[in-house]
Design a protein around this motif. Structure first.
Motif, PDB file in Angstrom:
ATOM      1  N   PRO A 110     -12.821   4.660  57.159  1.00 38.10           N
ATOM      2  CA  PRO A 110     -12.449   6.155  56.888  1.00 38.10           C
ATOM      3  C   PRO A 110     -11.143   5.809  54.983  1.00 38.10           C
ATOM      4  O   PRO A 110     -10.880   5.149  54.791  1.00 38.10           O
ATOM      5  CB  PRO A 110     -12.222   5.964  57.622  1.00 38.10           C
ATOM      6  N   THR A 111     -12.106   7.600  54.549  1.00 37.31           N
ATOM      7  CA  THR A 111     -11.064   7.466  53.048  1.00 37.31           C
ATOM      8  C   THR A 111     -10.298   8.308  53.538  1.00 37.31           C
ATOM      9  O   THR A 111     -10.592  10.302  54.613  1.00 37.31           O
ATOM     10  CB  THR A 111     -12.051   8.939  52.459  1.00 37.31           C
ATOM     11  N   SER A 163     -14.544  12.827  61.256  1.00 37.64           N
ATOM     12  CA  SER A 163     -15.942  12.453  60.504  1.00 37.64           C
ATOM     13  C   SER A 163     -17.284  13.360  59.837  1.00 37.64           C
ATOM     14  O   SER A 163     -16.951  14.218  60.504  1.00 37.64           O
ATOM     15  CB  SER A 163     -16.658  11.411  61.524  1.00 37.64           C
ATOM     16  N   TYR A 164     -16.883  12.697  58.737  1.00 39.34           N
ATOM     17  CA  TYR A 164     -17.840  13.391  58.337  1.00 39.34           C
ATOM     18  C   TYR A 164     -19.828  12.746  58.663  1.00 39.34           C
ATOM     19  O   TYR A 164     -21.263  13.245  57.036  1.00 39.34           O
ATOM     20  CB  TYR A 164     -18.482  14.091  57.052  1.00 39.34           C
ATOM     21  N   VAL A 178      -7.427  10.854  47.956  1.00 36.04           N
ATOM     22  CA  VAL A 178      -7.863  11.841  48.929  1.00 36.04           C
ATOM     23  C   VAL A 178      -9.868  12.250  48.403  1.00 36.04           C
ATOM     24  O   VAL A 178      -9.557  12.669  47.134  1.00 36.04           O
ATOM     25  CB  VAL A 178      -7.069  12.964  48.937  1.00 36.04           C
ATOM     26  N   MET A 205      -8.755  12.731  53.565  1.00 34.99           N
ATOM     27  CA  MET A 205      -8.570  13.950  53.457  1.00 34.99           C
ATOM     28  C   MET A 205      -7.544  14.890  53.645  1.00 34.99           C
ATOM     29  O   MET A 205      -6.814  14.222  54.505  1.00 34.99           O
ATOM     30  CB  MET A 205      -9.734  14.516  53.705  1.00 34.99           C
ATOM     31  N   VAL A 247     -19.470   9.272  53.398  1.00 34.93           N
ATOM     32  CA  VAL A 247     -18.256   9.289  53.485  1.00 34.93           C
ATOM     33  C   VAL A 247     -18.269   9.438  55.464  1.00 34.93           C
ATOM     34  O   VAL A 247     -18.329  10.647  55.570  1.00 34.93           O
ATOM     35  CB  VAL A 247     -17.580  10.009  53.058  1.00 34.93           C
ATOM     36  N   THR A 248     -16.689   8.946  56.050  1.00 33.07           N
ATOM     37  CA  THR A 248     -15.890   9.196  57.115  1.00 33.07           C
ATOM     38  C   THR A 248     -14.777   9.804  56.414  1.00 33.07           C
ATOM     39  O   THR A 248     -14.214   8.177  55.716  1.00 33.07           O
ATOM     40  CB  THR A 248     -16.235   8.137  58.115  1.00 33.07           C
ATOM     41  N   SER A 249     -14.068  10.105  57.291  1.00 31.93           N
ATOM     42  CA  SER A 249     -12.887  10.883  56.201  1.00 31.93           C
ATOM     43  C   SER A 249     -12.319  11.093  57.975  1.00 31.93           C
ATOM     44  O   SER A 249     -13.065  12.131  59.051  1.00 31.93           O
ATOM     45  CB  SER A 249     -13.339  12.481  55.919  1.00 31.93           C
ATOM     46  N   ASN A 281     -12.166  14.647  49.239  1.00 36.90           N
ATOM     47  CA  ASN A 281     -12.323  15.785  50.476  1.00 36.90           C
ATOM     48  C   ASN A 281     -13.610  15.926  49.811  1.00 36.90           C
ATOM     49  O   ASN A 281     -15.034  15.368  49.719  1.00 36.90           O
ATOM     50  CB  ASN A 281     -11.762  16.555  49.531  1.00 36.90           C
ATOM     51  N   PRO A 282     -14.329  16.453  51.203  1.00 38.97           N
ATOM     52  CA  PRO A 282     -15.017  16.564  51.005  1.00 38.97           C
ATOM     53  C   PRO A 282     -16.327  17.439  50.325  1.00 38.97           C
ATOM     54  O   PRO A 282     -15.782  18.587  49.550  1.00 38.97           O
ATOM     55  CB  PRO A 282     -16.058  17.167  52.535  1.00 38.97           C
TER      56      PRO A 282
END
Length: 767
Positions: free
Chosen positions: A612-613, A629-630, A149, A615, A174-176, A151-152
Motif C-alpha cells: 500500500p502507498t 483500497s483502490y 504520498v 494517501m 495501486v492499493t492506497s 493520491n488517486p
C-alpha cells in the motif's frame, strides 16, 4: 477460522512484505542524487510477488536498479519495455527470482516495482538510484521533494489507462491507505555541498540540527528527526549565499562508450541567471489577459478551497486597470464566470468576487484537459498577452496529454502553475510551467498560498522576453550539439538550464563562451558566461544522465505528434536506444533483473501482494466515506469519493465561522482603481469607529484620498510580514493617489500615523 491480524497488514488483512525504505540524498550545488533502499521480507509460507506503485519527482532520471539477496547482488539492465516484461514473466513461470521497474506511460512521476518469486523466509534489498535538478523557488531556495504520498489520479474516460480513483501504471493498480496506516518505516538523510556557503536548510518535517562539515560551511549534513511518519511528502528547501551565480560544469564521457555518442563525448551543463536592467524591472505591465483556472474537484475540499478563494481575492485586487481577466473552474465538468475575458473594472471585479465567494469543491473528478481546450479555443486579445494561472492538487492520470496541449499553445501565452497539498504531481505542475514558459510553485503543509502566488503574478507582470537565442564561441576543432529544447522564457533572477554535447578535440586548457541574446521591452539585451572546458572531477556520469533524461523527455513529448507519421517508429526507436545506452528510464523501457545464479527452482503457486502507498484524505471529508483500497471497481471508487460527506453536514450544531483575516478584510474593501472609500466597513477593518476615522481628516482633503492613505499606513505599520501579498495592490493605490495630485499628503500621513499609532514615513509609502 479467526484471521491472524498480527504483523504488518494491508486493508485486505494481507501481510506486507515491504518492511522499510531508507533514502540517502546527496546535493551538489543544484543537482541531487538520491539512493533509496527498499527492504523486503517474506514472512509467509508461500512464495510471493510484491508489487509497489510509488511516486518519484517528475523530472528524475532513474539510472540504477539492483537487488541484493543474501550475498548476491543482481544489477538490472534497461531493455525495451515489452521485452523486459516478457523476460520477467518467463523468469517467474520457470521458478526464477526476477525484479522489474517501469515508469508509467501516462505520467513520468509514477513507477511500479515488482519483486517476483520471493521464497518463504527470504529477504531482499532493492537499491534504486536517480538524479534530478533542484528547482529554484521565487525566494531563491532550491526545492527537493521526496514524494511519499501518491493520491488517486483521476483518469478521464477515453484517455487510456484506468479511470476513476485508480492509479494505473501499465497493468498495475495501486492499493492506497491513509498515511497514518502505512506499514513500513522511512528514514531519510541528506548531505549538501556547494562552492558557496549553505546558509540554511528548511523542511516541512522536523529535522535534526544542521551539522556543518567544514569551517567554510560549504558542506553540511541533515536528517529527519526520529519518529517521522510517512504521512506527507518530505520537502527540503536549501539556501546558499549568493545563489544567483551562473555556473558551467563539463563532464568527461564514459571511457567504454564510443566518441561521437552522447555517453562517449563530454557533456556540459550551464546554469544561467539573466539580470535585467533595473529601469525595465521597476515598471509593472499595465496590460495583459489574466486567466485563472481553479480546481474544484472533491479533493480540494476544506482548507485548500478556502486558501484558493482568499488567493483569488488578492489576485483580483492586484490586477492593473485596463487589463482583461476571467476565472474558469473545473472538476468532472467546467464552468466560467464570463463567457470570454472581460475588461477589468469595478463592476466586473465585483461580479467575479461575488462568484468566487460562492465556489465550493463540488465538481467531482479532476478533468483539466477540457477547460484548457476551451480556454485555448478563445482568440487572444490584441496587445494583451495571455497569462494563465492553474491551481490544482495535481491528481490527474493523463498528465502527458495535458502538458502536450500546453506545449502546442505555448506561442500564445505563459502558464504559471500551483501544486496544492501533499501528493500534487510534480510532473504535471513542473511540466505545465516548463512547456508554458512560466513558473511552478508548490504549496504544502501549512504554507500560505498567497505569497507564492503573488510572486508568480510579479513574474507575469514582467515584460515578456522575446527572440531568445544562444550563441556558442568555442576553440577551433570543438563543436556543440544542443541537447536541451530552445529556451522559451526568461525571468529576472530565475535559472535557465542548458545541456550540450561537445564533439571534436580542443586543447585541455582551453576556454569557451556562451552568449544568451534576447529582446526585453523592445530593447536588445544579452548575458554572457565564460567557462573552462576542463572536465570537472568526481561527477560520476550525473550530467550525462540528466542530459539524456532531458533529450528523452523532449522526444517523448514529440511522441504525441508522431501519431500517424511514418517516422514515429524511428523516433520511438531513438528513445529506446538512448535509454539503453545511458541507462536512464523512459516511457518505452524498463529495468529488468533476473537471478540466474539461483539453481533452485522456487516451488508452489506465486501469491501476489500489493504494497500500500500513503494517501492524504481530502480535508473536510468524513474518513469512513473514502475507500481505503483502490483495487475495487473504479466507478464505485469515484462515486464513494464524490459522495464523501463534508463534516459540517453532520446533524449537529455548525461550528462558528472563524473571524476573517484582518489583512483580507481590508483588501476586500479596495476598489478596482486602487483606492479605498471612507465608510464604516473601512473603520472596522482598521479597528476604529467611523467617528474616530473621520474626525482627524484634514478639511481640504478628499475622503477617498484620506481613506487610501489610512489603508496604506495600516499595511506598512501592521502587516510588513505579509508585504509580498499586498505589495502590488499597494503600488496600485499609490498610482491612484499620484493621479489625484492631492495636496496636504504630508499632513494626511502625520494625522494617519497619530490615529493608528504608527510611525510610517511618507517616502516609505512611495508618496
Amino acid at each position: 477460522m479467526m484471521v491472524n491480524c498480527c504483523g504488518l497488514l494491508t486493508s485486505q488483512k494481507e501481510p506486507v512484505p515491504l518492511k522499510s525504505v531508507e533514502v540517502e540524498l546527496e546535493v551538489r550545488d543544484h543537482v541531487a542524487t538520491v539512493v533509496s533502499t527498499l527492504s523486503y521480507e517474506n514472512k509467509e509460507d508461500k512464495p510471493l510477488e510484491a508489487v509497489f506503485v510509488f511516486p518519484l519527482p517528475g523530472d528524475a532520471a532513474v539510472c540504477h536498479f539492483s537487488a541484493q539477496i543474501g550475498q548476491m547482488q543482481i544489477v538490472a539492465e534497461v531493455k525495451e519495455k515489452q521485452e523486459a516484461r516478457e523476460e520477467y514473466d518467463d523468469a517467474l513461470s520457470s521458478g526464477q527470482q526476477a525484479f522489474l521497474l517501469e515508469e508509467s506511460e501516462q505520467s513520468p512521476d509514477i513507477f511500479s516495482l515488482s519483486v517476483g518469486s520471493l521464497p518463504p523466509g527470504e529477504s531482499a534489498s532493492i537499491r534504486l538510484e536517480y538524479v534530478t535538478e533542484l528547482a529554484v523557488q521565487a525566494d531563491d531556495g532550491l526545492r527537493f521533494c521526496l514524494p511519499a504520498v501518491l493520491n488517486p489520479r483521476y483518469q478521464p474516460q477515453g484517455s487510456g489507462g484506468g479511470e476513476g480513483g485508480n492509479v494505473q501504471v501499465t497493468s498495475v493498480q495501486v492499493t492506497s491507505v491513509p498515511a497514518s496506516l502505512v506499514p513500513y518505516s522511512l528514514s531519510f538523510s541528506a548531505r549538501v555541498s556547494s562552492p558557496r556557503p549553505v546558509s540554511k536548510v528548511e523542511s516541512n518535517c522536523p529535522l535534526d540540527p544542521l551539522q556543518y562539515l567544514n569551517t567554510e560551511q560549504t558542506q553540511t549534513t541533515v536528517k529527519l528527526a526520529a519518529g517521522h511518519k510517512f504521512d506527507r511528502d518530505v520537502e527540503l528547501l536549501i539556501y546558499y549565499k549568493d545563489a544567483h551565480q551562473p555556473t558551467a560544469v563539463v563532464e568527461a564521457g564514459r571511457a567504454s562508450s564510443e566518441p561521437g555518442t552522447l555517453m562517449g563525448d563530454p557533456v556540459m551543463m550551464l546554469s544561467l541567471y539573466p539580470e535585467f536592467p533595473q529601469a525595465v524591472m521597476s515598471s509593472v505591465a499595465s496590460c495583459g489577459e489574466f486567466v485563472f483556472l481553479l480546481d474544484r474537484s472533491g479533493s480540494m475540499q476544506g482548507a485548500r478551497m478556502k486558501s484558493a478563494m482568499d488567493t483569488l481575492l488578492l489576485l483580483l485586487k492586484s490586477l492593473p486597470m485596463g487589463c482583461y481577466f476571467n476565472i474558469h473552474s473545473f472538476g468532472s465538468s467546467y464552468e466560467h464566470i464570463f463567457p470570454e475575458s472581460v475588461e477589468y473594472n469595478q463592476k466586473t471585479m465585483e461580479e467575479a468576487l461575488k462568484n468566487v465567494a460562492e465556489m465550493k469543491a463540488n465538481l467531482g473528478g479532476t478533468e483539466i484537459l477540457k477547460p484548457l481546450k476551451h480556454i485555448y479555443s478563445q482568440p487572444c486579445i490584441p496587445s494583451q498577452p495571455r497569462q494563465l494561472f492553474v491551481f490544482t492538487d495535481g491528481e490527474v492520470g493523463n498528465t502527458k496529454d495535458v502538458i502536450n496541449l500546453v506545449k502546442q499553445n505555448s506561442g500564445s501565452h505563459r502558464c504559471f502553475s500551483f501544486g496544492i497539498g501533499e501528493g500534487a504531481s510534480s510532473a504535471l505542475i513542473n511540466g505545465l510551467a516548463k512547456e508554458g514558459g512560466g513558473h511552478a510553485q508548490f504549496i504544502t503543509g501549512t504554507d500560505r498560498m498567497q505569497p507564492k502566488v503573488m510572486q508568480s503574478l510579479r513574474f507575469a507582470l514582467q515584460p515578456a522576453v522575446q527572440d531568445i537565442s544562444v550563441k556558442w564561441d568555442l576553440p577551433k576543432g570543438v563543436s556543440v550539439i544542443d541537447l536541451s529544447p530552445p529556451i522559451t522564457a526568461l525571468f529576472q533572477g530565475q535559472r535557465s538550464l542548458v545541456y550540450a554535447q561537445l564533439t571534436g578535440q580542443g586543447s585541455e586548457a582551453s576556454e569557451g563562451c556562451v552568449t544568451v541574446r534576447y529582446s526585453l521591452a523592445g530593447h536588445p539585451s544579452q548575458n554572457q558566461l565564460h567557462f573552462s572546458l576542463k572536465p570537472a572531477e568526481d561527477t560520476g556520469l550525473t550530467v550525462h544522465r540528466l542530459a539524456a533524461r532531458t533529450l528523452i523527455r523532449s522526444l517523448e513529448m514529440e511522441k504525441r505528434e508522431w501519431r500517424g507519421q511514418e517516422d514515429g517508429g524511428d523516433k520511438k526507436k531513438k528513445v529506446v536506444e538512448l535509454s539503453v545506452q545511458s541507462g536512464v528510464s523512459s516511457a518505452f523501457t524498463a529495468f529488468i533483473a533476473v537471478n540466474k545464479g539461483n539453481s533452485e527452482v522456487i516451488q508452489g503457486p506465486l501469491v501476489r501482494r500489493n504494497v500500500p502507498t500513503p494517501m492524504v484524505m481530502a480535508c473536510g471529508m468524513r474518513r469512513q466515506c473514502v475507500p481505503m483500497s483502490y483495487d475495487a471497481s473504479p466507478v464505485m471508487n469515484m462515486m464513494a469519493l464524490r459522495q464523501a460527506e463534508p463534516c459540517s453536514l453532520k446533524k449537529r450544531s455548525l461550528p462558528k465561522q472563524p473571524p476573517r483575516d484582518p489583512l483580507l478584510q481590508l483588501v476586500s474593501l479596495q476598489k478596482a482603481s486602487g483606492c479605498w472609500v471612507l465608510d464604516p466597513d473601512l473603520a472596522a477593518a482598521l479597528g476604529k469607529t467611523s467617528e474616530e476615522v473621520e474626525k482627524p481628516k484634514p478639511a481640504s482633503v478628499n475622503q477617498e484620498v484620506w481613506a487610501t492613505i489610512l489603508a496604506l499606513i495600516w499595511l506598512h505599520g501592521f502587516k510588513m510580514d505579509a508585504q509580498e501579498e499586498w505589495e502590488l495592490l499597494a503600488m496600485k493605490a499609490v498610482s491612484w493617489l499620484q493621479a489625484q495630485k492631492a495636496s496636504c499628503v504630508t499632513e494626511c500621513v502625520d494625522a494617519g500615523n497619530a490615529l493608528l499609532g504608527c510611525t510610517v514615513q511618507k517616502d516609505v509609502l512611495g508618496l
